[in-house]
Write a protein that holds these residues in place. Structure first.
Motif, mmCIF file in Angstrom:
data_model
loop_
_atom_site.group_PDB
_atom_site.id
_atom_site.type_symbol
_atom_site.label_atom_id
_atom_site.label_comp_id
_atom_site.label_asym_id
_atom_site.label_seq_id
_atom_site.Cartn_x
_atom_site.Cartn_y
_atom_site.Cartn_z
ATOM 1 N N LEU A 28 0.809 -1.213 0.000
ATOM 2 C CA LEU A 28 0.000 0.000 0.000
ATOM 3 C C LEU A 28 0.840 1.260 0.000
ATOM 4 N N PHE A 29 2.034 1.200 0.572
ATOM 5 C CA PHE A 29 2.914 2.369 0.597
ATOM 6 C C PHE A 29 3.587 2.571 -0.756
ATOM 7 N N LYS A 30 4.150 1.496 -1.306
ATOM 8 C CA LYS A 30 4.834 1.597 -2.599
ATOM 9 C C LYS A 30 3.871 1.977 -3.711
ATOM 10 N N GLU A 31 2.611 1.570 -3.583
ATOM 11 C CA GLU A 31 1.602 1.915 -4.585
ATOM 12 C C GLU A 31 1.086 3.348 -4.405
ATOM 13 N N GLY A 32 1.485 3.980 -3.295
ATOM 14 C CA GLY A 32 1.120 5.376 -3.067
ATOM 15 C C GLY A 32 -0.294 5.603 -2.558
ATOM 16 N N VAL A 33 -0.925 4.567 -2.031
ATOM 17 C CA VAL A 33 -2.294 4.737 -1.549
ATOM 18 C C VAL A 33 -2.386 4.908 -0.032
ATOM 19 N N MET A 34 -1.270 4.676 0.672
ATOM 20 C CA MET A 34 -1.266 4.808 2.126
ATOM 21 C C MET A 34 -0.090 5.692 2.524
ATOM 22 N N ASP A 35 -0.353 6.625 3.437
ATOM 23 C CA ASP A 35 0.723 7.436 3.994
ATOM 24 C C ASP A 35 0.776 7.189 5.499
ATOM 25 N N SER A 36 1.669 7.879 6.183
ATOM 26 C CA SER A 36 1.850 7.607 7.612
ATOM 27 C C SER A 36 0.599 7.943 8.417
ATOM 28 N N TYR A 37 -0.102 8.987 8.041
ATOM 29 C CA TYR A 37 -1.339 9.332 8.754
ATOM 30 C C TYR A 37 -2.375 8.222 8.570
ATOM 31 N N GLY A 38 -2.551 7.772 7.353
ATOM 32 C CA GLY A 38 -3.492 6.696 7.067
ATOM 33 C C GLY A 38 -3.110 5.415 7.788
ATOM 34 N N TYR A 39 -1.812 5.187 7.902
ATOM 35 C CA TYR A 39 -1.308 3.986 8.567
ATOM 36 C C TYR A 39 -1.662 3.993 10.054
ATOM 37 N N VAL A 40 -1.448 5.120 10.707
ATOM 38 C CA VAL A 40 -1.792 5.236 12.131
ATOM 39 C C VAL A 40 -3.301 5.079 12.303
ATOM 40 N N HIS A 41 -4.064 5.675 11.411
ATOM 41 C CA HIS A 41 -5.524 5.557 11.439
ATOM 42 C C HIS A 41 -5.946 4.090 11.299
ATOM 43 N N LEU A 42 -5.306 3.378 10.386
ATOM 44 C CA LEU A 42 -5.575 1.953 10.181
ATOM 45 C C LEU A 42 -5.259 1.153 11.443
ATOM 46 N N CYS A 43 -4.102 1.394 12.028
ATOM 47 C CA CYS A 43 -3.710 0.652 13.238
ATOM 48 C C CYS A 43 -4.696 0.891 14.376
#
Length: 84
Positions: A28-43
């Motif tokens: 998801l990161f390499k594809e450019g669809v997830m950033d650090s904010y989205g990652y924390v939100h997901l967790c």
């Protein structure tokens, strides 16, 4: 199935759809669809939804970079919690 909630959450938050052109094991990161904010939100979503906790090492160790890895990690944490 509870794991479908993970897919739905990622698709909604990242505005993507998993299919043949974007498989569930895509980074998801390499594809450019997830950033650090989205990652924390997901967790935080996963922790609330499934009653699990991620260590800092898990959050920073490239454990949760694809839908496949996320599902595997959540399933392992749930199984681990059931054994305690």
């Amino acid at each position: 199935m509870p794991m479908d909630k993970i897919r739905a959450f990622i698709e909604e938050q990242c505005l993507i759809e998993f299919d043949d052109s974007f498989p569930e094991d895509s980074n998801l990161f390499k594809e450019g669809v997830m950033d650090s904010y989205g990652y924390v939100h997901l967790c935080r979503f996963l922790e609330r939804e499934f009653g699990i906790h991620f260590t800092e090492a898990e959050m920073t160790g490239n454990v949760l970079v694809s839908l496949t890895q996320i599902r595997d990690t959540v399933a392992a944490k749930l199984a681990q919690g059931a054994q305690q």
